[in-house]
Enzyme design. Structure first.
Site, PDB file in Angstrom:
ATOM      1  NE  ARG A  27      -3.633   0.742   2.711  1.00 48.60           N
ATOM      2  CZ  ARG A  27      -4.317   0.715   3.859  1.00 48.60           C
ATOM      3  NH1 ARG A  27      -3.935   1.459   4.878  1.00 48.60           N
ATOM      4  NH2 ARG A  27      -5.353  -0.072   3.992  1.00 48.60           N
ATOM      5  CB  SER A  93     -12.913  -1.679   0.694  1.00 45.19           C
ATOM      6  OG  SER A  93     -11.520  -1.744   0.572  1.00 45.19           O
ATOM      7  CE  LYS A 122      -8.513   3.971   3.716  1.00 45.48           C
ATOM      8  NZ  LYS A 122      -9.084   2.875   2.976  1.00 45.48           N
TER       9      LYS A 122
END
Length: 183
Positions: A27, A93, A122
């Site tokens: 990521r 997701s 996040k």
């Protein structure tokens, strides 16, 4: 049970794989494709050497260039059709059972459900779904559900007990051995 380690560097990837991670997910939020490929190459090689599944977050073109096993796409990410046509495993997701069912119907191979708890990794994440939300998503689909968001060795087992097939960790990626023991 799957243990996803979400990483951005080879050192963390190695620590996670050594500790028992079965999936390494690269990521690099907002990085251009060229940078994802450059920084992802050593992680891809490591994953191959350690026989660990390698997934790229958000970037189908980088996943293809890196010969990744899969790509994880958020609800608003593009490239689902290209990823499926290329034979990549696709993770999606979801924060609700409806989103999870839609992803399953679109051909997702697994669901990343969460955030289960608030997470500093996040800050723009949706509100936490909690264990009840995780349970509802897990019961809504037939594909594996991977819990994400605020997961650590103290609460990972709760996610499995709520129906998740596995857990994904960012901050705790270097604690995979402890996570494995907790599960």
């Amino acid at each position: 049970m799957k243990l996803h380690a979400i990483v951005s560097d080879p050192e963390t990837a190695r620590t996670a794989a050594d500790g028992g991670a079965t999936v390494i997910q690269l990521r690099l939020k907002d990085a251009p494709t060229e940078e994802v490929i450059e920084r992802g190459t050593p992680i891809r090689l490591l994953a191959e050497q350690m026989n660990v599944t390698f997934i790229v977050n958000d970037d189908v073109q980088a996943a293809l260039a890196l010969l990744a096993d899969g790509v994880h796409l958020g609800r608003d990410d593009e490239g689902l059709d290209v990823a499926r046509e290329a034979g990549l495993m696709v993770g999606r997701s979801a924060t609700t059972p409806d989103e999870a069912q839609e992803a399953e119907n679109e051909g997702a191979g697994y669901i990343g459900a969460g955030p289960v708890w608030a997470t500093p990794s996040k800050p723009d994440a949706e509100p936490p779904i909690g264990l009840d939300g995780l349970r509802a998503i897990s019961e809504a689909v037939r594909i594996p559900v991977i819990a994400i968001g605020g997961i650590d060795p103290l609460n990972a087992r709760d996610c499995i007990d709520a129906g998740a097939f596995g857990v994904a960790v960012v901050r705790a990626a270097t604690q995979t051995a402890e996570l494995r023991a907790a599960l």
